[in-house]
Design a protein around this motif. Sequence first.
Motif, PDB file in Angstrom:
ATOM      1  N   ILE A   1       0.596  -1.747   0.211  1.00  0.00           N
ATOM      2  CA  ILE A   1       0.236  -0.099  -0.160  1.00  0.00           C
ATOM      3  C   ILE A   1       1.062   1.196   0.319  1.00  0.00           C
ATOM      4  O   ILE A   1       1.722   1.372   0.828  1.00  0.00           O
ATOM      5  N   VAL A   2       0.713   2.117  -1.439  1.00  0.00           N
ATOM      6  CA  VAL A   2       1.738   3.193  -1.204  1.00  0.00           C
ATOM      7  C   VAL A   2       0.410   4.280  -1.485  1.00  0.00           C
ATOM      8  O   VAL A   2      -0.334   4.864  -2.114  1.00  0.00           O
ATOM      9  N   ILE A   3       1.035   5.466   0.028  1.00  0.00           N
ATOM     10  CA  ILE A   3      -0.106   6.972   0.270  1.00  0.00           C
ATOM     11  C   ILE A   3       0.900   7.466  -0.494  1.00  0.00           C
ATOM     12  O   ILE A   3       2.112   7.920   0.177  1.00  0.00           O
ATOM     13  N   MET A   4       0.380   8.546  -2.081  1.00  0.00           N
ATOM     14  CA  MET A   4       1.619   9.276  -2.440  1.00  0.00           C
ATOM     15  C   MET A   4       0.546  10.506  -1.884  1.00  0.00           C
ATOM     16  O   MET A   4      -0.581  11.481  -1.870  1.00  0.00           O
ATOM     17  N   ASP A   5       1.361  11.825  -1.983  1.00  0.00           N
ATOM     18  CA  ASP A   5       1.748  12.848  -1.801  1.00  0.00           C
ATOM     19  C   ASP A   5       2.046  13.459  -2.844  1.00  0.00           C
ATOM     20  O   ASP A   5       2.494  14.664  -2.804  1.00  0.00           O
ATOM     21  N   PHE A   6       1.791  13.106  -4.138  1.00  0.00           N
ATOM     22  CA  PHE A   6       1.774  12.813  -5.494  1.00  0.00           C
ATOM     23  C   PHE A   6       1.290  12.824  -6.527  1.00  0.00           C
ATOM     24  O   PHE A   6       0.554  11.675  -6.401  1.00  0.00           O
ATOM     25  N   ASP A   7       1.108  12.754  -7.899  1.00  0.00           N
ATOM     26  CA  ASP A   7       0.406  12.534  -8.461  1.00  0.00           C
ATOM     27  C   ASP A   7       0.963  11.454  -9.344  1.00  0.00           C
ATOM     28  O   ASP A   7       2.067  11.624  -8.972  1.00  0.00           O
ATOM     29  N   LEU A   8       0.041  10.016  -9.487  1.00  0.00           N
ATOM     30  CA  LEU A   8       1.173   8.750 -10.599  1.00  0.00           C
ATOM     31  C   LEU A   8       1.323   9.893 -11.481  1.00  0.00           C
ATOM     32  O   LEU A   8       0.607  10.417 -12.139  1.00  0.00           O
ATOM     33  N   PRO A   9       2.534   9.014 -12.077  1.00  0.00           N
ATOM     34  CA  PRO A   9       3.559   9.816 -13.308  1.00  0.00           C
ATOM     35  C   PRO A   9       2.242   9.691 -14.707  1.00  0.00           C
ATOM     36  O   PRO A   9       1.228   8.439 -13.827  1.00  0.00           O
ATOM     37  N   ALA A  10       2.204  10.401 -15.758  1.00  0.00           N
ATOM     38  CA  ALA A  10       1.171   9.267 -16.763  1.00  0.00           C
ATOM     39  C   ALA A  10       1.552   8.379 -17.615  1.00  0.00           C
ATOM     40  O   ALA A  10       0.683   7.668 -17.956  1.00  0.00           O
ATOM     41  N   SER A  11       2.636   7.927 -17.629  1.00  0.00           N
ATOM     42  CA  SER A  11       2.952   6.486 -18.006  1.00  0.00           C
ATOM     43  C   SER A  11       2.012   5.256 -16.917  1.00  0.00           C
ATOM     44  O   SER A  11       1.726   4.685 -17.654  1.00  0.00           O
ATOM     45  N   ALA A  12       1.868   5.789 -15.433  1.00  0.00           N
ATOM     46  CA  ALA A  12       0.715   4.707 -14.921  1.00  0.00           C
ATOM     47  C   ALA A  12      -0.329   4.655 -14.982  1.00  0.00           C
ATOM     48  O   ALA A  12      -0.348   3.836 -14.666  1.00  0.00           O
ATOM     49  N   LEU A  13      -1.023   5.170 -15.416  1.00  0.00           N
ATOM     50  CA  LEU A  13      -2.098   5.510 -16.056  1.00  0.00           C
ATOM     51  C   LEU A  13      -2.522   5.145 -17.123  1.00  0.00           C
ATOM     52  O   LEU A  13      -3.519   4.868 -17.503  1.00  0.00           O
ATOM     53  N   GLY A  14      -1.974   5.595 -18.214  1.00  0.00           N
ATOM     54  CA  GLY A  14      -2.601   4.643 -19.492  1.00  0.00           C
ATOM     55  C   GLY A  14      -3.853   5.671 -19.864  1.00  0.00           C
ATOM     56  O   GLY A  14      -3.888   6.974 -19.606  1.00  0.00           O
ATOM     57  N   GLY A  15      -4.236   6.140 -20.999  1.00  0.00           N
ATOM     58  CA  GLY A  15      -5.344   5.409 -21.351  1.00  0.00           C
ATOM     59  C   GLY A  15      -6.261   5.207 -22.338  1.00  0.00           C
ATOM     60  O   GLY A  15      -7.022   5.253 -22.918  1.00  0.00           O
ATOM     61  N   THR A  16      -5.818   4.186 -23.209  1.00  0.00           N
ATOM     62  CA  THR A  16      -6.297   2.640 -23.598  1.00  0.00           C
ATOM     63  C   THR A  16      -5.881   1.819 -24.251  1.00  0.00           C
ATOM     64  O   THR A  16      -5.376   1.354 -22.876  1.00  0.00           O
ATOM     65  N   ASP A  17      -6.519   0.884 -24.078  1.00  0.00           N
ATOM     66  CA  ASP A  17      -7.195  -0.375 -23.923  1.00  0.00           C
ATOM     67  C   ASP A  17      -5.755  -1.010 -25.201  1.00  0.00           C
ATOM     68  O   ASP A  17      -5.300  -0.828 -25.849  1.00  0.00           O
TER      69      ASP A  17
END
Length: 423
Positions: free
Chosen positions: A166-182
């Motif tokens: 469990i990682v509690i983050m005081d920053f935004d997840l990098p865009a590369s970790a979120l993606g956007g397409t299948d």
Amino acid sequence: MREAESFLDWRVVRAMVLGVGVTADRVSEPEGSDDAHPEHPSHSPQPDIGVYVNPFTDFGFKRIFGQPVSRDILIDFLNEVLAGREAPISSVTYLNNEQVPGQKDQRRAAFDLHCTTSTGARIIVEMQASYQRHVVERALYYATFAITEQAPRGDWNFRFDRIYSIVIMDFDLPASALGGTDVGADERGRGAGVSTAGGGASVGATTHVASASEINRVSPGHTSSESNTDSRDSSINLHNEVRHEVMLVNTETGRIMSDRLVLIFLEMRNFVKSEEELETNMDKWLYLLRHLGRLTSMPAALQGRIFKEIFTIAKISAMDTQEYIAYQRSIKSYRDIKSGEISSYELGLEKGEKLGLEKGEKLGLEKGLEKGEKLGLEKGLEKGRQSERRNLVQTLNQNGFAVEDIVKATGMSHSEVLSYLEG
């Protein structure tokens, strides 16, 4: 009386160390402090000091969750985070936070919190204040220690207790970790690159790491073959989600291949509910973690035994001298991290603006030259055509052709022929 004296003590010390103003009822921040930039993406939602500890500091986090007296607090938090996935936890056992690898030249790992539960799960909890570009890979790396320490000598069938990181983050997840397409069909056959369906790196040829926002949960005790078919919802905007749950998934079917390793990322900047909007106990926990360092009293919405214990433990005025000194060191470290992030961000903006200006000027010059050359060529050709027409008109006139005859022979207008003869 001792509490009042201690409360005055730390305010005076803080004024001496940080150069802030002290009054009877408040602490004022020095001019130019980081708190003047709330819109900055690297700005923490927590001030540097207050009535209660900042949980994003190493000291504050361990004071709230890492002490033997904090067991009930930790259990309540874990039961909320793992609700629906893990059976209710009734007890925890704190484990050694420092992991020593098998070889001397290998890197060690130091967890913020490491424990086992009454359900048999092993849990790593990390509070990340500083930006980590590879935070997902970091969580995976830490989880490997919880796997290898379960490996017995001799025969082993490779089954291990469920692990949660469990990682509690005081920053935004990098865009590369979120993606956007299948994941496309061409990706599925080779398992290369990054899968954007859940934002995880591809694993093997047919699996990738996907988030719980896309897949159905597997209840404790269920095997991966019992999970439902693909339930990924492409309409979900992962950039606004607070919780991201990650595990191994078959990208062909959307089925969970293994529920033994689960990564959970809590993106605190995305939790924007006000006190009046808190509905669930998880809402209250997220609100507490995000705002505790700036609260001056216990909010009405955060009632109950567990939250009362937290506010008692977290009160700075209740610290003894050694604890307060340790907290000040932790605050300084936290402040240095945030100051460095802001400086890096501003330097990046400055370099970006300079580079953009240089590229813009170069591109503008190139386009200007190109347009100028094209315009010059067009004007040159037109001038050449006019010169030819003038020579033709004048030659015909010198050979005895009247103006009307020249108009008929060349197709020019009467006025154009006269202009060439007069020019």
